[in-house]
Design a protein around this motif. Structure first.
Motif, PDB file in Angstrom:
ATOM      1  N   ASN A   1     -27.237 -63.821   0.845  1.00 11.94           N
ATOM      2  CA  ASN A   1     -26.071 -64.445   0.262  1.00 11.94           C
ATOM      3  C   ASN A   1     -25.184 -63.913   0.533  1.00 11.94           C
ATOM      4  OD1 ASN A   1     -26.843 -66.285  -1.430  1.00 11.94           O
ATOM      5  ND2 ASN A   1     -27.307 -65.752  -3.185  1.00 11.94           N
ATOM      6  N   LEU A   2     -25.129 -61.879   0.784  1.00 13.70           N
ATOM      7  CA  LEU A   2     -24.590 -60.931   1.263  1.00 13.70           C
ATOM      8  C   LEU A   2     -24.004 -61.299   2.509  1.00 13.70           C
ATOM      9  CD1 LEU A   2     -22.831 -58.705   0.420  1.00 13.70           C
ATOM     10  CD2 LEU A   2     -25.143 -57.474   1.685  1.00 13.70           C
ATOM     11  N   MET A   3     -25.033 -61.741   3.355  1.00 12.53           N
ATOM     12  CA  MET A   3     -24.839 -61.892   5.089  1.00 12.53           C
ATOM     13  C   MET A   3     -23.499 -63.029   5.140  1.00 12.53           C
ATOM     14  SD  MET A   3     -27.137 -60.747   7.225  1.00 12.53           S
ATOM     15  CE  MET A   3     -26.341 -60.743   8.848  1.00 12.53           C
ATOM     16  N   ILE A   4     -23.951 -64.433   4.270  1.00 10.33           N
ATOM     17  CA  ILE A   4     -23.342 -65.676   4.507  1.00 10.33           C
ATOM     18  C   ILE A   4     -21.420 -65.046   3.427  1.00 10.33           C
ATOM     19  CG2 ILE A   4     -23.522 -68.069   3.851  1.00 10.33           C
ATOM     20  CD1 ILE A   4     -26.017 -67.897   3.527  1.00 10.33           C
ATOM     21  N   ALA A   5     -21.276 -65.042   2.726  1.00 10.61           N
ATOM     22  CA  ALA A   5     -20.427 -64.798   2.587  1.00 10.61           C
ATOM     23  C   ALA A   5     -19.428 -63.581   3.066  1.00 10.61           C
ATOM     24  CB  ALA A   5     -20.374 -64.359   0.748  1.00 10.61           C
ATOM     25  N   ALA A   6     -20.011 -62.904   3.518  1.00 13.75           N
ATOM     26  CA  ALA A   6     -19.063 -61.843   4.272  1.00 13.75           C
ATOM     27  C   ALA A   6     -18.292 -62.233   5.716  1.00 13.75           C
ATOM     28  CB  ALA A   6     -19.970 -60.740   5.299  1.00 13.75           C
ATOM     29  N   THR A   7     -19.590 -63.406   6.167  1.00 13.76           N
ATOM     30  CA  THR A   7     -18.353 -64.305   7.387  1.00 13.76           C
ATOM     31  C   THR A   7     -16.685 -65.163   6.852  1.00 13.76           C
ATOM     32  OG1 THR A   7     -19.908 -66.618   6.837  1.00 13.76           O
ATOM     33  CG2 THR A   7     -21.071 -64.870   8.431  1.00 13.76           C
ATOM     34  N   THR A   8     -16.515 -65.238   5.361  1.00 14.15           N
ATOM     35  CA  THR A   8     -15.791 -65.775   5.928  1.00 14.15           C
ATOM     36  C   THR A   8     -14.630 -65.010   4.740  1.00 14.15           C
ATOM     37  OG1 THR A   8     -16.764 -67.184   3.443  1.00 14.15           O
ATOM     38  CG2 THR A   8     -16.372 -67.960   5.255  1.00 14.15           C
ATOM     39  N   SER A   9     -15.257 -64.041   4.698  1.00 11.98           N
ATOM     40  CA  SER A   9     -14.429 -62.403   4.233  1.00 11.98           C
ATOM     41  C   SER A   9     -12.833 -62.326   5.188  1.00 11.98           C
ATOM     42  CB  SER A   9     -14.543 -61.180   4.000  1.00 11.98           C
ATOM     43  OG  SER A   9     -15.206 -60.609   4.964  1.00 11.98           O
ATOM     44  N   PRO A  10     -11.927 -61.862   4.281  1.00 10.19           N
ATOM     45  CA  PRO A  10     -10.384 -61.576   5.203  1.00 10.19           C
ATOM     46  C   PRO A  10     -11.208 -60.375   6.925  1.00 10.19           C
ATOM     47  CG  PRO A  10     -10.063 -61.717   2.775  1.00 10.19           C
ATOM     48  CD  PRO A  10     -11.442 -61.589   2.708  1.00 10.19           C
ATOM     49  N   ALA A  11     -11.634 -59.463   6.270  1.00 10.65           N
ATOM     50  CA  ALA A  11     -12.089 -58.608   7.307  1.00 10.65           C
ATOM     51  C   ALA A  11     -13.147 -59.097   8.240  1.00 10.65           C
ATOM     52  CB  ALA A  11     -12.773 -57.468   6.282  1.00 10.65           C
ATOM     53  N   PHE A  12     -13.945 -59.993   7.569  1.00 10.33           N
ATOM     54  CA  PHE A  12     -14.634 -60.792   9.214  1.00 10.33           C
ATOM     55  C   PHE A  12     -13.719 -61.755   9.706  1.00 10.33           C
ATOM     56  CE2 PHE A  12     -17.675 -63.764  11.632  1.00 10.33           C
ATOM     57  CZ  PHE A  12     -18.437 -62.716  11.625  1.00 10.33           C
ATOM     58  N   VAL A  13     -12.315 -62.255   9.200  1.00  8.93           N
ATOM     59  CA  VAL A  13     -12.031 -63.946  10.741  1.00  8.93           C
ATOM     60  C   VAL A  13     -10.302 -63.508  10.406  1.00  8.93           C
ATOM     61  CG1 VAL A  13     -13.288 -65.206   9.241  1.00  8.93           C
ATOM     62  CG2 VAL A  13     -10.967 -65.051   7.852  1.00  8.93           C
ATOM     63  N   MET A  14     -10.023 -61.810   9.793  1.00  8.59           N
ATOM     64  CA  MET A  14      -9.002 -61.262  11.245  1.00  8.59           C
ATOM     65  C   MET A  14      -8.680 -60.140  10.975  1.00  8.59           C
ATOM     66  SD  MET A  14      -6.207 -63.680   8.218  1.00  8.59           S
ATOM     67  CE  MET A  14      -7.558 -62.949   6.301  1.00  8.59           C
TER      68      MET A  14
END
Length: 592
Positions: A558-571
């Motif tokens: 779940n941690l990896m999946i959640a991280a993919t839409t975190s601000p730091a991942f996409v911006m």
């Protein structure tokens, strides 16, 4: 003066100039990113428990989340070379041959605390030139296939074949479509330099094109944007679809995007959190999906990948390179088994099941395994072993040359797993403890209470002492010299929780259930994901990671999946001195 990246992105002949420049010191700068203009895409399913997918936003990325205050700009994105694992995997997938990276191309432990590729030195760049040349020779047949024509095309077919190869190979190597200018430069190089000036045949010329592209920063560094200024909106740059595709594939698989992910990026179908998480779940379900978590967990626990080359002594078994390699392989298998079972931190720290295939490792554990039968699943003594912290790989990785293993092992838990910042010892304090065979390790460590070291050592020494039942290679022992081992300690967690424990097994159980471990996990995973330390601007991403694992029993995936839409991942935030353009403003001109 503009950086190497700026020069290579704007130079009309960047493919040629950057071969020589790739080893320059400017390669340590921050990376530019792609346009924020993307098409919306949807499509994601609820989690298995019926809850909506994790993430701080499932709508268009970069847009405000309804009901939430807008987050400030995330931190910058560092420019990082593909590390050794990423380089080997990418070249293997790209060329269709098994690839082993030369030992002289090295990685290092970066400011994030995790492994990263270092900027290439001039010596490494020279090694790279010869190594890539050999790889492209070995992969000649694969390169011809990518050209989409016969091995010996007619004179009239050659130009079309070369152009097809440039577009296909370049698209995969750079993890994005080539611009027209890039394609034109490469074709000109093929026609004028390789075919006419050097008089190479068609096959050799295609190898020359591949050789050139594989030495470009566009391939060697995590840099999937097209040339041109990035678009800034409110201090934030939303990563382009090919950047997001590459971030996904390297986080989960440590290699370049596959065709499905690349096609989604081409269509602009990675513009929403829902679409990104749908791809993340697909990557995670693949047999390669556990690699990202395996790499993170091994590094988070500080298990060394060079165990086969370290030197430690034990009275139980002779430590050999083969035993060190077997220790590392066992930890990898153990982690994979936990991820297949329930992927929880509690299981990772408390399981007594493992897989052994080396006789000395079996003897170290006190178990028997069939000869030449491959890894055998064994149940370990629950009074002696408890999860990853009591594996020989962890214990040998944190053994000290001085023999004071509690110091290095205590720091591995307190600094590594609980995120306690322990300051370096004062320069004017003698930190050496002279060996004394008449004293136990506990008695020797007590000497630290006699000087300025006491204030720090009381933070990690108690945790370290719980490992005293294990010698330098992780063999279980009951005697420390002439005295019985005393592995008891009063352990205090960062939250203030305090508990008397009898040994490492009780300590591991205490840590596994603590909120301190989960909070540290969240910060460390964000650092791993970003390749840099987290800062205040990354707090929303850390909070999102923490919310995805509510207890030690939660699924780490779940941690990896959640991280993919975190601000730091996409911006990201604009890099220093980066040429950018404000949203809806005329495009800025790049400096040469």
């Amino acid at each position: 003066m503009t950086s190497l990246v700026a020069r290579c992105s704007s130079c009309a002949k960047w493919l040629l100039c950057c071969v020589a420049l790739v080893g320059g010191p400017a390669c340590t700068g921050a990376i530019g990113a792609g346009s924020g203009a993307q098409d919306d895409a949807t499509g994601d399913a609820p989690n298995d428990d019926g809850e909506p997918p994790l993430g701080n936003q499932l709508g268009p990325i970069g847009e405000p989340v309804p009901g939430q205050p807008p987050s400030g700009p995330p931190g910058p994105r560092p420019l990082l070379r593909l590390d050794r694992t990423e380089l080997a995997n990418t070249l293997t997938d790209l060329l269709g041959i098994n690839v082993e990276v030369p030992s002289m191309i090295i990685d290092t432990k970066g400011p994030s605390g995790f492994t990263q590729g270092t900027p290439l030195t001039s010596v490494e760049a020279s090694i790279l030139v010869d190594w890539i040349g050999k790889l492209t020779t070995d992969a000649s047949d694969k390169l011809i296939d990518l050209a989409g024509c016969a091995a010996a095309p007619t004179e009239g077919e050659r130009d079309a074949c070369a152009k097809t190869f440039i577009d296909r190979f370049g698209r995969r190597a750079f993890r994005r479509p080539l611009t027209q200018a890039e394609s034109d430069d490469l074709f000109s190089h093929y026609l004028e330099r390789l075919r006419k000036e050097n008089n190479h045949d068609h096959r050799t010329s295609l190898r020359g094109l591949a050789w050139l592209m594989l030495q470009s920063p566009r391939f060697l560094y995590h840099w999937e944007k097209s040339p041109g200024p990035a678009e800034v909106n409110g201090g934030r740059i939303v990563l382009g679809p090919h950047e997001i595709a590459a971030r996904l594939s390297y986080m989960f698989w440590a290699t370049m995007p596959d065709d499905e992910l690349s096609d989604a990026a081409d269509r602009g179908a990675l513009g929403t959190g829902a679409a990104i998480q749908a791809q993340a779940r697909r990557l995670l379900a693949d047999p390669r999906g556990a690699l990202g978590l395996e790499r993170f967990l091994l590094q988070w626990f500080g298990i060394r990948e060079d165990l086969a080359s370290i030197k430690v002594k034990s009275s139980t078994v002779e430590f050999t390179p083969a035993l060190g390699a077997a220790m590392l392989a066992e930890s990898r298998r153990f982690i994979r088994a936990v991820l297949e079972k329930d992927a929880s931190l509690e299981t990772l720290l408390t399981s007594r099941e493992t897989f052994v295939d080396h006789p000395d490792l079996a003897r170290l554990y006190g178990v028997s395994v069939p000869n030449n039968a491959g890894p055998a699943q064994v149940s370990l003594d629950p009074t002696r072993r408890s999860g990853l912290l009591t594996t020989p790989a962890f214990l040998a990785s944190h053994s000290s040359h001085s023999g004071l293993n509690p110091i290095s092992r205590g720091l591995a838990v307190v600094e590594g797993l609980l995120c306690v910042e322990v300051p370096s010892p004062p320069e004017d304090v003698d930190t050496l403890v002279k060996p004394d065979p008449t004293l136990s390790t506990r008695a020797l460590l007590a000497k630290h209470a006699e000087n300025a070291c006491a204030s720090c050592h009381r933070v990690f020494d108690p945790v370290g002492m719980t490992f005293e039942n294990y010698d330098a290679v992780g063999a279980y022992r009951t005697m420390d010299g002439d005295e019985p081992v005393d592995a008891s300690a009063l352990v205090t967690l960062p939250s203030g929780e305090e508990k008397a424990v009898a040994n490492a097994i009780e300590m591991a159980s205490m840590v596994a259930k603590s909120d301190d471990l989960l909070s540290c996990l969240s910060r460390k995973f964000v650092r791993y994901m970003l390749g840099r330390p987290d800062g205040e601007a990354d707090a929303p991403s850390v909070a999102l990671a923490r919310a995805s694992v509510r207890s030690g029993a939660d699924d780490l995936r779940n941690l990896m999946i959640a991280a993919t839409t975190s601000p730091a991942f996409v911006m990201r935030a604009p890099a220093r001195d980066e040429i950018v353009q404000e949203r809806n403003q005329p495009e800025a001109k790049e400096q040469l």
